[in-house]
Design a protein around this motif. Structure first.
Motif, mmCIF file in Angstrom:
data_model
loop_
_atom_site.group_PDB
_atom_site.id
_atom_site.type_symbol
_atom_site.label_atom_id
_atom_site.label_comp_id
_atom_site.label_asym_id
_atom_site.label_seq_id
_atom_site.Cartn_x
_atom_site.Cartn_y
_atom_site.Cartn_z
ATOM 1 N N ILE A 36 -56.697 9.872 178.433
ATOM 2 C CA ILE A 36 -55.860 8.426 178.384
ATOM 3 C C ILE A 36 -54.093 9.273 178.057
ATOM 4 N N SER A 84 -56.960 8.287 182.972
ATOM 5 C CA SER A 84 -57.670 6.977 183.638
ATOM 6 C C SER A 84 -57.038 5.711 183.022
ATOM 7 N N ILE A 85 -56.604 5.816 181.860
ATOM 8 C CA ILE A 85 -55.762 4.647 181.218
ATOM 9 C C ILE A 85 -54.165 5.225 180.987
ATOM 10 N N PHE A 121 -56.347 2.470 185.196
ATOM 11 C CA PHE A 121 -55.947 1.256 184.353
ATOM 12 C C PHE A 121 -54.716 1.208 183.765
ATOM 13 N N TYR A 170 -52.636 -6.447 181.263
ATOM 14 C CA TYR A 170 -53.945 -5.119 181.493
ATOM 15 C C TYR A 170 -54.249 -5.412 182.858
ATOM 16 N N ASP A 187 -56.816 -3.674 185.563
ATOM 17 C CA ASP A 187 -57.836 -3.144 186.014
ATOM 18 C C ASP A 187 -58.069 -2.492 187.395
ATOM 19 N N THR A 198 -63.623 -2.632 179.497
ATOM 20 C CA THR A 198 -63.747 -2.120 180.790
ATOM 21 C C THR A 198 -64.767 -0.858 180.572
ATOM 22 N N ILE A 202 -65.157 2.757 182.287
ATOM 23 C CA ILE A 202 -64.436 3.893 183.044
ATOM 24 C C ILE A 202 -65.287 5.041 183.041
ATOM 25 N N MET A 226 -60.024 -2.745 174.507
ATOM 26 C CA MET A 226 -58.767 -2.366 174.185
ATOM 27 C C MET A 226 -58.272 -3.640 173.456
#
Length: 358
Positions: free
Chosen positions: A7, A38-39, A124, A143, A145, A180, A182, A189
Motif C-alpha cells: 500500500i 496495489s492501493i 486502486f 474510490y 477500483d 474490494t 486484491i 476502506m
C-alpha cells in the motif's frame, strides 16, 4: 493464504491546471504500479486544489469584489464528477443519472479519466477532489477500483475553519465504507478527511463498519498530525495512509497572490494553523513552504511504518503489509466489539448502516 499487499501514498501537489494534475496523477500511479503498489492515496483537494493562504476577500460582515473573482477562479478549477448537490449515492456510482444532451455524459470527464488510470495500471486509487455540484463546492475523496471503476465517494462533513466559507457540508451517508478484494486480500476502506479525524464519533462510525485500511487525506502539515494517525491506527487496529501536499509559495495559483510587489495576502502564511514552522517565513520569499507535507503510513499497533515525509514534493511512500495484523491486534482491543460495552454505549448515524459490509 498470505494476506500481504503493498500500500502507498503520494505526497503530490496540485499543478497549475486540472489537465496537468491529472497527467501527473497518471504518471505517479504508473510509477507506483512498477513498485508493486496495489492501493495508492493522493492528498486532500489534490484535484481542484487547496487554496492555502487565500481569504477570498472576506471578514465578518464583508466580502470584497476581488474575493468574489478569486472564488470564481477557484470554482472554475474544481472538478465536475456529475453528481447532484444532495449526492445521488448509488445512482451516481452506478451511472444511472440522466446524461447531458450535448456531451452524452455527466460531468467533465474526470471520473472516466480516473477509471482509465486505475484500469490501465491495475492500482486502486483514492484521491482528494474539490467537487462542484450545482452552485456549491465539496471537499471529497473518490474510490476508484481497477476492475469496477468508481465504487464510492466521500464528501467532507465538517470543513475546517475558513474552509466552511468555500466548501459545503457533505452528508453522513457518505461515511459508508467500500470493499474490494486484491490478490486474495479483502480490504475494507474508510476515509476521514483532515480534521474529521479529530471527531471521535465519526471515527467510531468507521470502526463499526470493520475498516482495516483507514485513509486520511489531509491539509494538516503540523508535527502533531502523525501522533493522531498513530492513535487512529492503534484505536481502530487498522492500517492508516495519510497524504498531504508539499507546496512552496511560488506554486500557489496566481489568483491567490496576483501581485507579490505589494505583499497582499502573503502575511497569512506566517500564522497558518495547519503548517508548522519548519522553514523560514519570510514575506515575499517564493521558496518558503506554505505546506511542508508530513505524509505517513502507520500500522495497527500504532507504529509509524513510513514517513513522515517533510519538505519533499512528489514523494512516494509505500510498504508491504500483512492485513492479518489487524486481527492479531484485536486480541486485546476491539473498539466496537469486546472492548466496547454495547449494552451501555450506542451510536446511530443518520442514513448510515454501521454494520460491517457482507
Amino acid at each position: 493464504m498470505v494476506q500481504h499487499l503493498t500500500i502507498g501514498l503520494s505526497q503530490s501537489r496540485t499543478l497549475s491546471s486540472l489537465s496537468l494534475t491529472l497527467s501527473a496523477l497518471w504518471q505517479t500511479t504508473k510509477q507506483a504500479a512498477e513498485k508493486g503498489v496495489s492501493i495508492l492515496l493522493f492528498p486532500e483537494a489534490y484535484l481542484g486544489g487547496y487554496p492555502r493562504t487565500c481569504s477570498f476577500g472576506t471578514s465578518v460582515g464583508s466580502r470584497s469584489e476581488r474575493g468574489r473573482e478569486q472564488f470564481l477562479a477557484y470554482f472554475k478549477s474544481a472538478v465536475d464528477l456529475g453528481d447532484t448537490p444532495e449526492g445521488a449515492c448509488d445512482d451516481w456510482i452506478e451511472n444511472k443519472l440522466p446524461l447531458n444532451g450535448d456531451t452524452g455524459r455527466r460531468g467533465d470527464g474526470t471520473r472516466q479519466y480516473l477509471e482509465n488510470v486505475a484500469r490501465e495500471t491495475g492500482v486502486f486509487i483514492v484521491t482528494g477532489v474539490v467537487e462542484k455540484a450545482g452552485g456549491s463546492l465539496y471537499c471529497a475523496a473518490v474510490y476508484v477500483d481497477p476492475r469496477r471503476g468508481v465504487i464510492g465517494k466521500r464528501r467532507k462533513m465538517m470543513p475546517t475553519g475558513s474552509e466552511r466559507l468555500i466548501w459545503a457540508q457533505g452528508s453522513s451517508s457518505t461515511l459508508k465504507v467500500v470493499t474490494t478484494t486484491i490478490k486474495g486480500v479483502r480490504v475494507v476502506m474508510g476515509c476521514a478527511i483532515c480534521w474529521e479525524n479529530y471527531m471521535p464519533l465519526l471515527r467510531y462510525s468507521l470502526y463499526s463498519q470493520g475498516v482495516n485500511l483507514w485513509l486520511a487525506p489531509t491539509a494538516d502539515a503540523r508535527d502533531t498530525w502523525e501522533p493522531l494517525m498513530r492513535v487512529v491506527a492503534c484505536e481502530g487496529r487498522c492500517f492508516v495512509l495519510s497524504a498531504n501536499q508539499c507546496v512552496k509559495q511560488k506554486d500557489l495559483p496566481s489568483w491567490i497572490i496576483p501581485s507579490r510587489a505589494d505583499g497582499e495576502g502573503l502575511g497569512e502564511t506566517l500564522s497558518d494553523p495547519l503548517n508548522p514552522p519548519k522553514s523560514s517565513r519570510l514575506v515575499g520569499d517564493d521558496d518558503h513552504f506554505v505546506s511542508v507535507g508530513g505524509s505517513c503510513i502507520v500500522g495497527p499497533q500504532g507504529k509509524t511504518l513510513a514517513g513522515p515525509s517533510w519538505e519533499r514534493d512528489n514523494d512516494l511512500l509505500y510498504i508491504e503489509v500483512d492485513f492479518e495484523d489487524c486481527e492479531r491486534g484485536r486480541l486485546d482491543f476491539d473498539a466496537v466489539g469486546h472492548y466496547s460495552r454495547p449494552d451501555a454505549f450506542k451510536l446511530t448515524v443518520e442514513g448510515l448502516d454501521l454494520n460491517p459490509p457482507p
